[in-house]
Design an enzyme around this catalytic site. Structure first.
Site, short mmCIF file in Angstrom:
data_model
loop_
_atom_site.label_atom_id
_atom_site.label_comp_id
_atom_site.label_asym_id
_atom_site.label_seq_id
_atom_site.Cartn_x
_atom_site.Cartn_y
_atom_site.Cartn_z
N GLY A 234 2.70 -6.80 -10.32
CA GLY A 234 2.74 -7.86 -9.48
C GLY A 234 3.86 -7.90 -8.50
O GLY A 234 3.90 -8.68 -7.59
N GLY A 235 4.77 -7.25 -8.63
CA GLY A 235 6.21 -7.22 -7.67
C GLY A 235 6.66 -8.55 -7.38
O GLY A 235 6.84 -9.36 -8.37
N GLY A 237 5.05 -11.22 -6.57
CA GLY A 237 4.33 -12.36 -7.22
C GLY A 237 3.34 -12.88 -6.24
O GLY A 237 3.00 -14.16 -6.46
N LYS A 239 0.29 -12.16 -4.86
CA LYS A 239 -0.96 -12.19 -5.41
C LYS A 239 -0.88 -13.21 -6.54
O LYS A 239 -1.91 -13.82 -6.82
CB LYS A 239 -1.37 -10.93 -5.65
CG LYS A 239 -1.52 -10.00 -4.62
CD LYS A 239 -2.11 -8.44 -4.88
CE LYS A 239 -2.41 -7.69 -3.59
NZ LYS A 239 -0.88 -7.24 -3.08
N ASP A 254 5.46 -6.85 -14.30
CA ASP A 254 5.99 -5.84 -13.37
C ASP A 254 7.19 -5.09 -14.05
O ASP A 254 7.70 -5.66 -15.02
CB ASP A 254 6.72 -6.36 -12.12
CG ASP A 254 6.91 -5.46 -10.94
OD1 ASP A 254 5.87 -4.92 -10.36
OD2 ASP A 254 7.90 -4.66 -10.93
N ASP A 280 6.34 -1.75 -18.71
CA ASP A 280 6.28 -0.56 -18.08
C ASP A 280 4.96 -0.40 -18.35
O ASP A 280 4.07 -0.25 -19.33
CB ASP A 280 6.85 0.70 -18.94
CG ASP A 280 6.49 1.98 -18.49
OD1 ASP A 280 5.88 2.23 -17.72
OD2 ASP A 280 6.99 2.93 -19.09
N ASP A 296 -3.00 -4.10 -8.67
CA ASP A 296 -2.57 -3.60 -7.18
C ASP A 296 -1.40 -2.40 -7.65
O ASP A 296 -0.25 -2.96 -7.61
CB ASP A 296 -1.87 -4.83 -6.57
CG ASP A 296 -1.80 -4.65 -5.09
OD1 ASP A 296 -2.49 -3.53 -4.33
OD2 ASP A 296 -0.82 -4.97 -4.48
N CYS A 349 -2.29 -0.09 -1.26
CA CYS A 349 -2.40 -0.24 0.32
C CYS A 349 -1.89 1.06 0.94
O CYS A 349 -1.24 1.52 1.45
CB CYS A 349 -1.24 -1.12 0.61
SG CYS A 349 0.55 -0.73 0.10
#
Length: 409
Positions: A234-235, A237, A239, A254, A280, A296, A349
């Site tokens: 999710g990086g 956040g 999304k 993440d 992880d 993603d 992406c």
């Protein structure tokens, strides 16, 4: 009489470019320097144009400059030469002004003034070199066919600001003098009258920066109202926030725990809630399976080159292969998190087949209990790329591969 000082916008741009050539990311470095310099709006615009324009045209600029150099050239000197060449040939700033400005900047510590003077004066034109390496141009051709030339040309254009806005957000921005144009659904194209962070729309939680293609990954899950959704990789956040705004109960994972704090802060700004956990994701996290899972995955980023042109400075076929190996492990780890009858959306992406359709095809062969199904309306133009789609990379929309996979009950 004292000579005028160089335009501070150019000095800011050169500091940013020097760090980017050394491996940093343009957006974060530019934000930091603009905040430090307190430039007027016009100068901030020039600094931004110089940074991103130089990076977008990097291959041609570099091909023109490097034959005139001997030995090793430090990053700061190369930044002066590339930015000067960009102004001379792309912006068509008068030659005398380019030379004078960049020689003065070189004297300020960016490089040898004599070398900068000689190179910028000797440059006669930019060579006819593609702005993309041949292998990446092939990737675009495979992804878009006849639309590939337009997609490649669009990478040289400035990236618009995309904001997902509530009705209050649209009204507030327009009331402050910003231009809000129709985009894709509730993701609008915006030209701000002031920095985003000080707008009422942003401070009130009515605005969230997100590319329409990135939001399409959220839409790929369909209706999430009242459902538990797992957001994998999710990086920062964004999304997760969009899912929560659509009514989902979100748990976002993440590997980088440092991203959880800004993600939580952003959720607070938006008046939303989600759970952020560290894991992880090459191994299945210890959590209950869900009816809807979004992966993603980390990728080469080739679909975001218009917004992040510095990626091209270090992108290679080897890097794509390494990312594909990681994505395969993450997809395998995500499978057990989908309940029977549930959905797994996989997105990257990237326009590379190895990271998109080939990745999903491999997954389907090793997980026969999953099958692809048609995607709902993603609100952006797409090209079929079985077993999924790729968003059409034009007019500022990023290139995302998206596939929707159903687990058999």
């Amino acid at each position: 009489m004292t000579a005028p000082s160089p335009n501070p916008a150019r000095e800011v741009a050169l500091r940013v470019l020097t760090r980017v050539l050394g491996g940093a990311f343009a957006s974060s470095e530019l934000d930091r320097e603009l905040k430090r310099a307190h430039l007027a709006g016009r100068d901030a615009g020039l600094a931004t144009q110089l940074v991103y324009g130089t990076l977008r045209h990097h291959r041609r600029l570099s091909a023109a400059v490097k034959p005139l150099l001997k030995g090793t050239t430090r990053d700061s000197t190369m930044a002066v030469l590339l930015a000067g060449a960009y102004e001379k040939f792309v912006l068509e700033t008068p030659v005398h002004a380019v030379v004078n400005e960049y020689v003065d900047l070189a004297r300020g510590g960016f490089g040898p003034p004599g070398l900068v003077n000689a190179v910028l004066r000797r440059l006669e034109s930019l060579p006819e070199v593609s702005n993309l390496p041949a292998w990446l141009s092939r990737n675009l051709q495979e992804a878009y066919g006849a639309q590939a030339p337009a997609a490649e040309a669009s990478l040289l254009e400035p990236q618009p600001l995309w904001l997902r806005l509530t009705e209050n957000g649209v009204s507030a921005l327009r009331g402050e003098g910003s231009e809000v144009e129709a985009g894709y659904g509730d993701v609008y194209r915006v030209s701000l009258s002031r920095p985003l962070g000080v707008t009422a729309a942003f401070k009130s939680g009515w605005a969230q920066p997100i590319n329409p293609a990135s939001y399409a990954c959220v839409l790929a899950l369909g209706n999430v109202e009242g459902e538990r959704v797992l957001d994998l990789a999710g990086g920062s956040g964004v999304k997760a926030a969009m899912l929560a705004s659509n009514g989902a109960q979100v748990t976002s994972f993440d590997i980088n725990e440092k991203k959880a704090r800004p993600a939580r802060q952003n959720m607070g700004r938006l008046h939303l809630k989600a759970e952020f956990l560290t894991a992880d994701l090459t191994r299945t996290p210890d959590t209950e399976p869900a009816s809807k899972v979004l992966l993603d995955a980390p990728c080469s980023g080739s679909g975001t080159l218009r917004a992040h042109p510095e990626i091209l400075l270090r992108l290679s076929e080897k890097a794509v292969d390494e990312m594909a190996e990681l994505q395969g492990r993450m997809l395998d780890a995500a499978a057990p998190l989908v309940v029977p009858g549930g959905l797994l959306v996989y997105s990257v992406c990237s326009v590379s087949a190895a990271e998109g359709p080939q990745q999903v095809e491999r997954f389907l062969k090793t997980h026969p209990d999953f099958s692809p199904e048609a995607l709902p309306d993603l609100r952006v133009p797409v090209a079929q790329r079985s077993p999924g789609v790729v968003t059409v990379m034009d007019e500022g929309v990023d290139g995302f591969f998206i596939a929707r996979l159903r687990r058999r009950e």
